[in-house]
Design a protein around this motif. Sequence first.
Motif, mmCIF file in Angstrom:
data_model
loop_
_atom_site.group_PDB
_atom_site.id
_atom_site.type_symbol
_atom_site.label_atom_id
_atom_site.label_comp_id
_atom_site.label_asym_id
_atom_site.label_seq_id
_atom_site.Cartn_x
_atom_site.Cartn_y
_atom_site.Cartn_z
ATOM 1 N N SER A 77 2.074 1.314 -3.739
ATOM 2 C CA SER A 77 0.601 1.843 -4.764
ATOM 3 C C SER A 77 -0.140 3.037 -5.021
ATOM 4 O O SER A 77 -0.068 2.915 -6.879
ATOM 5 C CB SER A 77 -0.275 0.975 -3.849
ATOM 6 N N GLY A 124 -2.493 -5.660 -1.022
ATOM 7 C CA GLY A 124 -2.497 -3.976 -0.820
ATOM 8 C C GLY A 124 -2.323 -3.617 -1.842
ATOM 9 O O GLY A 124 -3.150 -2.437 -2.134
ATOM 10 N N ASP A 152 -6.325 -3.548 -3.067
ATOM 11 C CA ASP A 152 -6.847 -2.298 -2.099
ATOM 12 C C ASP A 152 -7.638 -1.090 -3.080
ATOM 13 O O ASP A 152 -8.536 -0.310 -3.189
ATOM 14 C CB ASP A 152 -6.873 -2.342 -0.765
ATOM 15 N N VAL A 153 -6.187 -0.375 -3.075
ATOM 16 C CA VAL A 153 -5.633 0.846 -3.654
ATOM 17 C C VAL A 153 -6.385 1.049 -4.397
ATOM 18 O O VAL A 153 -6.913 1.885 -5.232
ATOM 19 C CB VAL A 153 -3.826 1.471 -3.951
ATOM 20 N N TYR A 178 -3.345 0.237 6.918
ATOM 21 C CA TYR A 178 -2.972 -1.206 7.316
ATOM 22 C C TYR A 178 -2.243 -1.307 8.475
ATOM 23 O O TYR A 178 -1.628 -2.788 8.455
ATOM 24 C CB TYR A 178 -2.055 -1.646 5.570
ATOM 25 N N THR A 225 -4.524 4.426 3.018
ATOM 26 C CA THR A 225 -4.195 2.876 3.374
ATOM 27 C C THR A 225 -3.055 2.405 3.700
ATOM 28 O O THR A 225 -3.406 1.466 4.299
ATOM 29 C CB THR A 225 -4.620 2.060 1.622
ATOM 30 N N ALA A 253 1.139 -0.999 -0.094
ATOM 31 C CA ALA A 253 0.221 0.094 -0.101
ATOM 32 C C ALA A 253 0.380 0.715 -0.502
ATOM 33 O O ALA A 253 0.350 2.662 -0.299
ATOM 34 C CB ALA A 253 -1.398 -0.040 0.836
ATOM 35 N N GLY A 301 -3.348 6.260 -1.082
ATOM 36 C CA GLY A 301 -2.467 5.587 -0.897
ATOM 37 C C GLY A 301 -2.556 5.423 0.558
ATOM 38 O O GLY A 301 -1.388 4.283 1.172
#
Length: 396
Positions: free
Chosen positions: A57, A105, A108-109, A341, A337, A54, A334
């Motif tokens: 990303s 990771g 998700d982004v 995380y 996120t 993340a 990003g």
Amino acid sequence: MRDRTAVFTVFAINGLALGSWASRTPALAAQVHAAPGVFGLALLGASVGMLAAASVSGRLIERAGARAVVAGSTLLAAVALVLIGFAPTVPLLAGALLVIGVSVGLLDVAMNVAAVAVERRVRRPIMSVFHAGFSVGALAGSLAAGLAAGHGWSPARHLGVAAVVAVVVLVFVVRAVPGIHPEHAGDSAVPVTTAARAPIRRPVLWLLAAVALCSAIAEGASSDWSALLMTAERGVGQGAAALAFAGFQLVMALTRLAGSWAQRRFGPTRCLAAGSALAAAGLSATAAIPVAAVGYAGFALAGAGLAASFPLALSLAGDVGKRGDGAGGEREIGFATAIAYTGFLGGPPIVGGIAQVTNYGVAFGFVAVVAALILPAALGARRARRREEAALTVES
């Protein structure tokens, strides 16, 4: 296929992957012969991978586009599911979870960046609907996990089938996912706004990240430990234990489907505040009352309360990263996120450690306190955004 349908389906694929392996934690723990504390350290592998992916990303999506990252990360997740199913030892399980953490990771982004692009195109707050897709996928994965466990399927067989399903669905939808290549990122004619500042220098993004962080800890605890709580301290079997996570995801999905209306009617901050109180109440009841029915109900309430937190935090982060040309937000999503995380990074060993020393009830009491902290973070983010807007007005 419409981009809205494609992005919704990508969210569902991500949820399917999580629901498939998270609901088999009792079988995975038995497969590698791990106590709660040791198993929590193995889960740390997924958190490390998610955090590492993340953090880079946003830049990767700016260069390659969301569609390419969605495709690559989903294929990697399918490989990781197979590795998790066959892992015979704690180190190998941790390594497989590291791989799926990296894939999730990135995914998700990328899928949230694509969702923000669709949200801007339709000019409606529909991020929670996309996250309902994640809940639908997680629900399907957890129900399938319950059936697999009830019929004696090994994690290897079950997760192998889940991996194939994810790849097949991806092939049908990936071309409709928005590519998101920023055409004007280097255009000097684009007006300079607060979005030009580095995310790390913006208090509003730190506070939105805190909302996502608390939500991640609470949601991750419900995903990783709900089945173990129900089997170890509520006296239910593995198949029935998977229904706790299934109920959590079902109520979350239904709540998220109504999230667009609620956000327009009450505003994002009120939605976050009400959700925080509801989640804290549900998790507190689950922790304090040693009755299986209360556990199921408590996880359902937690699902309703946490439904809006993560999608709203990321949608608002994308909004504060919007540039004058209407694009932007990749780095901001990003950033939020990556901070969130750290909850997946620290949550599993903390909850596992507390459960090892005390019990799962005390561990979920801690999670309830974390859910309650969403409220002050949301209020702080609203104030910080207003200060940024006031400062920008003075400068112009």
